[in-house]
Design an enzyme around this catalytic site. Sequence first.
Site, PDB file in Angstrom:
ATOM      1  N   ASP A 198      66.186  74.048  34.987  1.00  0.00           N
ATOM      2  CA  ASP A 198      66.279  73.320  33.718  1.00  0.00           C
ATOM      3  C   ASP A 198      65.133  72.333  33.541  1.00  0.00           C
ATOM      4  OD1 ASP A 198      69.225  74.278  34.079  1.00  0.00           O
ATOM      5  OD2 ASP A 198      68.946  73.710  31.988  1.00  0.00           O
ATOM      6  N   ARG A 258      73.515  78.111  25.401  1.00  0.00           N
ATOM      7  CA  ARG A 258      73.155  77.311  26.584  1.00  0.00           C
ATOM      8  C   ARG A 258      72.089  78.092  27.344  1.00  0.00           C
ATOM      9  NH1 ARG A 258      73.809  81.147  29.620  1.00  0.00           N
ATOM     10  NH2 ARG A 258      73.430  79.737  31.350  1.00  0.00           N
ATOM     11  N   GLY A 259      71.574  77.462  28.400  1.00  0.00           N
ATOM     12  CA  GLY A 259      70.430  78.045  29.102  1.00  0.00           C
ATOM     13  C   GLY A 259      69.171  77.375  28.564  1.00  0.00           C
ATOM     14  N   ALA A 260      68.301  76.920  29.471  1.00  0.00           N
ATOM     15  CA  ALA A 260      67.174  76.069  29.062  1.00  0.00           C
ATOM     16  C   ALA A 260      66.280  76.703  27.978  1.00  0.00           C
ATOM     17  CB  ALA A 260      66.364  75.673  30.293  1.00  0.00           C
ATOM     18  N   ASN A 279      68.778  72.106  38.300  1.00  0.00           N
ATOM     19  CA  ASN A 279      69.406  73.343  37.819  1.00  0.00           C
ATOM     20  C   ASN A 279      70.915  73.134  37.912  1.00  0.00           C
ATOM     21  OD1 ASN A 279      69.209  76.092  36.825  1.00  0.00           O
ATOM     22  ND2 ASN A 279      69.990  76.735  38.808  1.00  0.00           N
ATOM     23  N   LYS A 280      71.651  74.142  37.504  1.00  0.00           N
ATOM     24  CA  LYS A 280      73.119  74.064  37.449  1.00  0.00           C
ATOM     25  C   LYS A 280      73.721  73.478  38.716  1.00  0.00           C
ATOM     26  CE  LYS A 280      75.141  74.650  34.717  1.00  0.00           C
ATOM     27  NZ  LYS A 280      75.535  73.447  33.907  1.00  0.00           N
ATOM     28  N   GLN A 290      79.570  80.222  34.324  1.00  0.00           N
ATOM     29  CA  GLN A 290      78.508  81.043  33.724  1.00  0.00           C
ATOM     30  C   GLN A 290      78.249  82.304  34.547  1.00  0.00           C
ATOM     31  OE1 GLN A 290      78.366  77.742  34.163  1.00  0.00           O
ATOM     32  NE2 GLN A 290      77.157  76.715  32.607  1.00  0.00           N
TER      33      GLN A 290
END
Length: 330
Positions: free
Chosen positions: A220, A49-51, A230-231, A179
Amino acid sequence: MERTLPFRWDPEKRTLWLIDQRQLPQREEWLPVKSAAEAARAIKDMVVRGAPAIGVTAAYGMVLAQMAGEDLDEAERLLADSRPTAVNLFHALERMRPHKGYLEASLREARAIWREVEETELTISKNGARVLKGQVLTHCNTGPIATGGYGTALGAIIEAHRQGRISHVWVDETRPYLQGARLTAWELQKAGVPATLISDNMAGHFMKQGEVDQVIVGVDRMALNGDFANKIGTYSLAVLAHHHGVSFYPALPFSSVDPRLERGADIPIEERSAAEVTSIRGVPIAPAGFPARHPAFDVTPHQLITGIITEKGIIYPPFDEGLRNALAEG
Ligand code: MRU
């Protein structure tokens, strides 16, 4: 600095190895991925995960599709359907498209996408470090494990600490997927950066006490006016920061800017399983069957941003002009 990257490419075994981020920090388990279908599943299930990291994984997914003899259009469709919000995934697939059916060229392009992640993040880290000082708060996870490089917001934090500019980091635990608690805390500990974990609802308290000088987060997808996804929880932090006069910086590579979107309201927001809210790692915390929602991202309006940290420098308002000029530079 010691970095754990989210993937390893093994050309002999025609395998992309992914560290299972769902198990971190308790266990370091590497899972083999041998097809685009497996890569898409790993992205959807948050193994990776993570853009930026899902962009690189999608690029190698297209390489694996050719090695595994999968239908290439179907492979691209599966990867594109894995997660909707981070635009890096779609930029990576776009870059891989002209090389479909040409294995060597596909492999070269996937390597180039990964190399660019590393190069841009070294610069983002240095640019970001210039504005950080004192006590910094961050949300979610934006370090090497989220990108395959040096990290964006967390890269800047680690670099600012190396330069002696920051004294302390507040780490938001980042409900519901944790996260921050699991991955950012782990990466900061490895980097030797003094940090304290807080639950997300404590951020306002520490800002009010004057114990937060800046907030820095990842991105993101950013629209041309500077609004960004974003998150989930990033928007609340931005509002709190604005209220308390705390500077607020998103940090991103230009591969996270979507030049087709004028404003953040048009960014697709992923809705994940409610079970990720009603339970933690499989342990229920709410009454059985209780309704829950899980939008995985929110959109922060550009009016709440102090400056945008990129590999091309720090962009200050008016953001639409700054972003368009930087994009036009190429
Ligand atoms: O759902 P996730 O863990 O993929 O969300 C990650 C984030 O929101 C990060 O802040 C973003 O991808 C930037 S990573 C450098």
